[in-house]
Design a protein around this motif. Structure first.
Motif, PDB file in Angstrom:
ATOM      1  N   ARG A   1       0.818  -1.217   0.000  1.00 11.91           N
ATOM      2  CA  ARG A   1       0.000   0.000   0.000  1.00 11.91           C
ATOM      3  C   ARG A   1       0.851   1.266   0.000  1.00 11.91           C
ATOM      4  NH1 ARG A   1      -5.478  -0.715  -1.047  1.00 11.91           N
ATOM      5  NH2 ARG A   1      -5.879   1.131   0.180  1.00 11.91           N
TER       6      ARG A   1
ATOM      7  N   ARG B   1      -2.291   6.822  -6.183  1.00 12.29           N
ATOM      8  CA  ARG B   1      -3.594   6.772  -5.512  1.00 12.29           C
ATOM      9  C   ARG B   1      -4.618   7.689  -6.184  1.00 12.29           C
ATOM     10  NH1 ARG B   1      -0.667  10.193  -2.008  1.00 12.29           N
ATOM     11  NH2 ARG B   1      -1.827  12.062  -1.463  1.00 12.29           N
TER      12      ARG B   1
ATOM     13  N   ASP C   1      -6.980  10.684  -6.958  1.00 13.11           N
ATOM     14  CA  ASP C   1      -7.623  11.770  -6.212  1.00 13.11           C
ATOM     15  C   ASP C   1      -7.967  11.383  -4.773  1.00 13.11           C
ATOM     16  OD1 ASP C   1      -7.474  13.368  -8.416  1.00 13.11           O
ATOM     17  OD2 ASP C   1      -9.493  12.854  -9.132  1.00 13.11           O
ATOM     18  N   THR C   2      -7.606  10.180  -4.375  1.00  9.19           N
ATOM     19  CA  THR C   2      -7.930   9.734  -3.012  1.00  9.19           C
ATOM     20  C   THR C   2      -7.100  10.517  -2.002  1.00  9.19           C
ATOM     21  OG1 THR C   2      -8.258   7.516  -3.901  1.00  9.19           O
ATOM     22  CG2 THR C   2      -8.094   7.702  -1.534  1.00  9.19           C
ATOM     23  N   LYS C   3      -7.766  10.957  -0.949  1.00 11.04           N
ATOM     24  CA  LYS C   3      -7.037  11.691   0.090  1.00 11.04           C
ATOM     25  C   LYS C   3      -6.039  10.767   0.778  1.00 11.04           C
ATOM     26  CE  LYS C   3     -10.504  15.052   1.487  1.00 11.04           C
ATOM     27  NZ  LYS C   3     -11.258  15.544   2.645  1.00 11.04           N
TER      28      LYS C   3
ATOM     29  N   SER D   1      -5.393  10.559   3.981  1.00 12.58           N
ATOM     30  CA  SER D   1      -5.955   9.946   5.194  1.00 12.58           C
ATOM     31  C   SER D   1      -6.806   8.731   4.850  1.00 12.58           C
ATOM     32  CB  SER D   1      -6.765  10.962   5.980  1.00 12.58           C
ATOM     33  OG  SER D   1      -7.854  11.424   5.211  1.00 12.58           O
ATOM     34  N   VAL D   2      -7.585   8.803   3.775  1.00 10.85           N
ATOM     35  CA  VAL D   2      -8.420   7.673   3.364  1.00 10.85           C
ATOM     36  C   VAL D   2      -7.542   6.505   2.930  1.00 10.85           C
ATOM     37  CG1 VAL D   2     -10.130   6.907   1.673  1.00 10.85           C
ATOM     38  CG2 VAL D   2     -10.357   9.151   2.743  1.00 10.85           C
ATOM     39  N   HIS D   3      -6.481   6.806   2.197  1.00 10.65           N
ATOM     40  CA  HIS D   3      -5.561   5.759   1.753  1.00 10.65           C
ATOM     41  C   HIS D   3      -4.904   5.074   2.961  1.00 10.65           C
ATOM     42  CE1 HIS D   3      -2.906   3.729  -1.035  1.00 10.65           C
ATOM     43  NE2 HIS D   3      -1.903   4.025  -0.232  1.00 10.65           N
TER      44      HIS D   3
ATOM     45  N   HIS E   1      -7.442   2.819   4.764  1.00 16.17           N
ATOM     46  CA  HIS E   1      -7.639   1.559   4.036  1.00 16.17           C
ATOM     47  C   HIS E   1      -6.457   0.620   4.239  1.00 16.17           C
ATOM     48  CE1 HIS E   1     -10.679   3.422   0.975  1.00 16.17           C
ATOM     49  NE2 HIS E   1     -11.194   3.275   2.193  1.00 16.17           N
TER      50      HIS E   1
END
Length: 115
Positions: free
Chosen positions: A57, A64, A66-68, A70-72, A75
């Protein structure tokens, strides 16, 4: 035979030198990790899976999109924790099988064998 050095009349694991004339397996040049790995082989599997998922990851973080961030990271944490919990569950089931199913079968076979 008990040899020990104690401070304040208490026995600590650091203070204990020799109990009952023999050293424990931990003190016989065997690390605690390898002893635990022999008792439960799913501990190193869980650790390796955790490291693999986190490494994958982290490498995937560059793409990643447009994924923030923090969200990455959330996950990644959920995937790694899920793998470790799954490995722990399989390890507990394996040890229960070994304790409650494999041992009684072996004991029955020993009892039925003629001497």
């Amino acid at each position: 035979m008990l040899y020990c050095y104690t401070a304040n009349k208490r026995l600590n694991s650091v203070d204990l030198v020799l109990v009952s004339g023999k050293m424990s397996s931990y003190e016989e040049n065997e690390s605690k990790f390898w002893r635990k790995a022999k008792e439960n082989p799913f501990v190193p599997v869980g650790m390796a899976g955790f490291v693999a998922i986190v490494g994958y990851r982290l490498m995937k973080m560059k793409s990643r999109g447009d994924t923030k961030m923090s969200v990455h990271l959330i996950h990644m944490r959920v995937a790694a924790q899920g793998f470790v919990v799954g490995a722990m569950t399989v390890g507990v089931l394996f040890s229960m099988y070994r304790e409650y199913f494999a041992k009684p079968i072996e004991q029955e076979q020993k009892a039925t064998q003629p001497k």
